[in-house]
Design a protein around this motif. Structure first.
Motif, PDB file in Angstrom:
ATOM      1  N   LEU A   1      -2.978  -3.200  -7.996  1.00 56.98           N
ATOM      2  CA  LEU A   1      -3.773  -2.308  -7.494  1.00 56.98           C
ATOM      3  C   LEU A   1      -2.591  -0.840  -8.577  1.00 56.98           C
ATOM      4  O   LEU A   1      -3.294  -0.375  -8.076  1.00 56.98           O
ATOM      5  CB  LEU A   1      -2.308  -2.018  -6.591  1.00 56.98           C
ATOM      6  CG  LEU A   1      -2.792  -3.252  -5.335  1.00 56.98           C
ATOM      7  CD1 LEU A   1      -1.830  -2.022  -3.584  1.00 56.98           C
ATOM      8  CD2 LEU A   1      -4.201  -1.942  -5.139  1.00 56.98           C
TER       9      LEU A   1
ATOM     10  N   PHE B   1      -0.512   4.980  -0.590  1.00 53.32           N
ATOM     11  CA  PHE B   1      -1.891   4.298   0.553  1.00 53.32           C
ATOM     12  C   PHE B   1      -1.167   4.028   1.832  1.00 53.32           C
ATOM     13  O   PHE B   1      -0.903   3.474   1.847  1.00 53.32           O
ATOM     14  CB  PHE B   1      -3.427   3.297   0.041  1.00 53.32           C
ATOM     15  CG  PHE B   1      -4.026   3.580   1.244  1.00 53.32           C
ATOM     16  CD1 PHE B   1      -4.411   4.756   1.700  1.00 53.32           C
ATOM     17  CD2 PHE B   1      -4.481   2.238   1.620  1.00 53.32           C
ATOM     18  CE1 PHE B   1      -5.668   4.999   2.652  1.00 53.32           C
ATOM     19  CE2 PHE B   1      -5.530   2.248   2.015  1.00 53.32           C
ATOM     20  CZ  PHE B   1      -5.819   3.571   2.647  1.00 53.32           C
TER      21      PHE B   1
ATOM     22  N   PHE C   1       1.337  -0.943   0.359  1.00 56.09           N
ATOM     23  CA  PHE C   1       0.003  -0.241  -0.384  1.00 56.09           C
ATOM     24  C   PHE C   1       1.096   1.365  -0.371  1.00 56.09           C
ATOM     25  O   PHE C   1       0.529   2.290  -0.715  1.00 56.09           O
ATOM     26  CB  PHE C   1      -1.341  -0.092   1.604  1.00 56.09           C
ATOM     27  CG  PHE C   1      -2.072  -1.005   0.919  1.00 56.09           C
ATOM     28  CD1 PHE C   1      -2.176  -1.544  -0.624  1.00 56.09           C
ATOM     29  CD2 PHE C   1      -3.110  -0.708   2.064  1.00 56.09           C
ATOM     30  CE1 PHE C   1      -3.356  -2.519  -0.459  1.00 56.09           C
ATOM     31  CE2 PHE C   1      -4.380  -2.098   1.972  1.00 56.09           C
ATOM     32  CZ  PHE C   1      -4.794  -2.430   0.983  1.00 56.09           C
TER      33      PHE C   1
ATOM     34  N   PHE D   1      -8.033  -0.341  -2.975  1.00 59.27           N
ATOM     35  CA  PHE D   1      -6.857  -0.723  -1.659  1.00 59.27           C
ATOM     36  C   PHE D   1      -8.024  -1.311  -0.803  1.00 59.27           C
ATOM     37  O   PHE D   1      -7.728  -2.428   0.147  1.00 59.27           O
ATOM     38  CB  PHE D   1      -6.822   0.673  -1.120  1.00 59.27           C
ATOM     39  CG  PHE D   1      -5.892   1.696  -1.793  1.00 59.27           C
ATOM     40  CD1 PHE D   1      -4.303   0.829  -2.242  1.00 59.27           C
ATOM     41  CD2 PHE D   1      -5.812   2.680  -2.302  1.00 59.27           C
ATOM     42  CE1 PHE D   1      -3.156   1.243  -2.778  1.00 59.27           C
ATOM     43  CE2 PHE D   1      -4.964   3.044  -3.192  1.00 59.27           C
ATOM     44  CZ  PHE D   1      -4.000   2.808  -3.327  1.00 59.27           C
TER      45      PHE D   1
END
Length: 790
Positions: free
Chosen positions: A789, A478, A473, A724
């Motif tokens: 992602l 993120f 992430f 996410f």
């Protein structure tokens, strides 16, 4: 005369022990430590572990250098008129009793206000009043047997020292295992004549002697862990291992004592050797992956740097270098130690100390990383570059952690506990069966069952899955505070968005002024006022207004959700909502506006024309299929019709919400069963972010480093929010599959163990392999999620 052992450290007291309160001590140092504990009602320290203290070293005069100011500055991470904070590396930290005493230093010295141990790094972070000093803290630690390692050249160097105790224990176990196997050869090959006539008893007792250091030194960590678990009424994963080792050792000792057989010393030594080998490779695997370090290296916060020409540019904090001039706005965090150059500094160090008392600072004063400016804008010069891990340590400070959830790891621990109970039951039943069927196999079955079914593979599933996902992430901008936030993301059913600066872009918005023309001085003060605010509208308007000389304001007050009040010489200005500045306009005007008054005379307003972020409509249409969506805005209803066209039907649109209104809205719906993500900025929405199950602050070149939020999302990744959340759901599935794989492994292993087809040594080899296989499985699958992602 029998020598006694020291009550504090366990060493031999010799022929002349020091006696105090019917207890023996080897030296005055150990006696002094006991007296300190006794005077402060801390003798329960000795209940945690027998003779837990280390022998205090001769330290008189050793730490006199810690009274020098330049050295204290280097070793402390925070200093003001009342408090100092230092983090010390203590190599002797090794068990729960160490943690207990080091986190109770305030009972030994009332000037110490708090101490927190990081067991993995073997450090203790001590906060103490200025009525004591760093030398006194170090002397106290040394006196109770926890002398810190201090390196002035590279303070972190001590933290990199390798703990070699596992290697030593592995070496002892390997030496003993090899020799016991050699001594067992006559038994293996049934060399009856030579073996029976002369050397059988000698070889067997030699094997017994070699097994003693293996059991009582190499395997001691398992015994200590099992004992502490039982004392705390916890069935941890070391209890089955200890039972297996104990049964093998006792049974083998009985057999050679009564000449019933040669025992199982070869299996016992092999078991411990392969357990430690597996533990060593597990440790190397964990060090290699090192999720926390990788995650922190990706963690950015934006800051404004003033270059040599006086222009302002936005950079990431890890690009700050010594000597850089940086701008800190109202409610922004100071990311690095520095010297105040100009501006009215009113610093809140609660981020660092946990105490919400603000301090006035003047030009030339030192400012410490972690402080938050609370009154307007200041300029400072950086004294060093940013340490990433220090920022994330502040973000994760326990002072700001709110107990929002029952963590997934708790579920894992429950499974491990029940698993241990089940294995103990299975092992007893299987052993009882074999005692009647074939007693020669009973001990092997009992031991193999206990070892093969160790639940550590289950216990590793969640930490490694979440840990790797944290890192991935972070790579995709993120930034999640901790692993439990990922689990909460997977259970969300409602998503609430702020409007201004969240679904709208500050960079693309523009504004028009209507009203009485502002004077040059008013323009300057307005620009200077907006420069000090982090509100999205302030940042947008600041970038739109023409360049002006920046003035240092006499006073600056920002009323969250309302506006700004400033004073410069004889000029008083208010910038904010219509009601805040005293606008004659009615509240029902349907536009996003910022109003201005000067010396209590209304001047005019800036009307904003919003530009929505790219991909907002597509994102909302995707989210609406799975979640309830709400727009909760502090602005008026001027954008309602535009939002209705842009967003899917049945999206709730609620306007004119003050910060406290947003908080109450979230709190009410949580009582109705909603699991809520709140997405907003880190300033106006702090209460709502803290109240929500997961608070996400959106970052667009703004220092939104706020203790209220659980995650920070880069504004450029706003349209990937659903990915996410989806990845978080997939992480739960990965953990569930890990449990299934562990269960299959244990069922197969138990079948061979219960039926007597599995030797304890083979079980000891397979157990760590199962743990490593789970780590590899979770790493590969989460890396696959990371590729999605993109």
């Amino acid at each position: 005369m029998e020598n006694k052992t020291c009550f504090h450290c366990g060493d031999d007291c010799g022929h002349h022990p020091i006696t105090f309160q019917d207890k023996s001590f080897c030296c005055q140092g150990c006696k002094t430590v006991f007296e300190i504990f006794n005077e402060n009602d801390l003798t329960c320290y000795y209940d945690l572990q027998k003779s837990p203290g280390a022998v205090p070293k001769e330290i008189e005069g050793k730490y006199d250098f810690l009274t020098q100011e330049n050295i204290i500055d280097k070793l402390t991470e925070f200093r003001d008129d009342n408090l100092e904070i230092t983090t010390l590396y203590i190599p002797h930290i090794h068990c729960s009793s160490c943690i207990w005493i080091l986190e109770n230093l305030n009972k030994l010295d009332p000037n110490i206000t708090g101490s927190q141990v990081n067991f993995g790094k073997k450090t203790v972070r001590v906060t103490y009043k200025n009525t004591t000093n760093l030398k006194s803290v170090v002397l106290l630690l040394s006196a109770i047997g926890y002398e810190p390692y201090i390196s002035l050249d590279d303070f972190s160097a001590g933290k990199k020292e390798i703990n070699r105790s596992l290697i030593y224990k592995l070496g002892v176990a390997g030496f003993g295992f090899g020799n016991i196997m050699f001594l067992s050869f006559p038994e293996y090959f049934e060399v009856n004549e030579f073996w029976l006539e002369q050397y059988k008893p000698l070889f067997r007792w030699l094997m017994f002697a070699l097994s003693l250091p293996i059991v009582f030194y190499s395997a001691q960590d398992y015994f200590i862990s099992a004992y502490k678990g039982l004392k705390a009424k916890i069935l941890n994963i070391d209890i089955p291992i200890v039972l297996g080792i104990t049964v093998l050792f006792v049974r083998s000792t009985i057999e050679i004592t009564w000449d019933l057989g040669s025992g199982f010393f070869d299996s016992l030594a092999g078991l411990i050797f392969f357990l430690l080998t597996g533990k060593f490779f597990q440790q190397k695997t964990y060090d290699f992956l090192s999720f926390e370090r990788d995650y922190k290296s990706y963690f950015p916060i934006a800051i404004t740097k003033i270059n040599h020409e006086g222009y302002e540019e936005t950079i990431q904090v890890y690009d700050i270098k010594k000597g850089d001039r940086i701008l800190i706005r109202n409610e922004e965090l100071i990311p690095v130690d520095g010297i105040l150059i100009n501006g009215n500094a009113k610093i809140d160090y609660s981020f660092v100390t946990g105490e919400s008392q603000t301090l006035r600072k003047h030009s030339g004063d030192k400012l410490f990383a972690g402080g938050k400016q609370t009154q307007g804008v200041i300029e400072m010069e950086a004294l060093k570059s940013v340490e990433q891990s220090y920022l994330t340590q502040l973000w994760s400070n326990d002072v700001f952690n709110k107990d929002k959830e029952e963590g997934f790891t708790n579920i894992t621990n429950k499974i491990s506990k029940h698993f241990t109970l089940a294995i103990l039951t299975i092992s007893l039943i299987a052993t009882s069966y074999w005692l009647f069927r074939d007693p020669s196999k009973a001990m092997n079955v009992f031991t193999a069952v206990l070892i093969i079914a160790c639940p550590c593979a289950i216990a590793l599933s969640a930490p490694f899955t979440f840990g790797n996902l944290l890192r991935l992430f972070g790579k995709h901008k993120f930034y999640v505070k901790n692993a439990s936030v990922i689990e909460k993301l997977a259970h969300i059913n409602t998503i609430i968005f702020d409007k201004t600066g969240t679904i709208t872009s500050n960079r693309k918005s523009h504004a028009k002024y209507a009203g009485t023309e502002l004077s040059e001085e008013e323009h300057q003060v307005l620009k200077s006022s907006l420069r000090g605010s982090n509100h999205p509208l302030s940042r947008t308007l600041y970038s739109i207004l023409k360049a002006n000389n920046i003035e240092t304001l006499d006073t600056f007050e920002e009323h969250i959700g309302k506006g700004i009040v400033v004073q410069h010489k004889t000029l008083n200005m208010k910038i904010g909502s219509a009601s805040f500045v005293g606008s004659p306009e009615e509240r029902s005007v349907l536009n996003t506006t910022v109003h201005v008054s000067s010396n209590n005379v209304y001047k005019g307003k800036f009307t904003f024309y919003n530009s929505y972020r790219k991909g907002v409509s597509k994102l909302f249409n995707t989210l609406k299929k799975h979640y309830d969506l709400v727009i909760l805005s502090g602005d008026n209803e001027g954008e309602r019709e535009n939002l209705k066209k842009l967003l899917p039907a049945k999206t709730k649109l609620i306007f004119n919400q003050k910060p406290e209104d947003k908080l109450e809205f979230i709190k009410y719906h949580q009582t109705e069963g909603a699991k809520i993500i709140m997405i907003g900025d880190g300033l106006n929405d702090a209460g709502a972010l803290a109240q929500s199950d997961v608070g996400i602050a959106l970052s667009e070149d703004v220092n939104v480093f706020s203790p209220a939020c659980d995650a920070i999302l880069d504004a450029t990744k706003f349209n990937t929010l659903y990915q996410f959340i989806k990845a978080s759901k997939s992480a739960i599935k990965i953990i569930q599959w890990s449990f299934v794989l562990s269960f299959i492994y244990n069922v197969v292993g138990l079948y061979f163990a219960v039926t007597g087809q599995l030797e304890p040594v083979v079980a000891a080899i397979l157990m760590p392999l199962s743990s490593i296989s789970i780590v590899i499985f979770t790493t590969i699958t989460t890396n696959f999620l990371g590729k999605k992602l993109k």
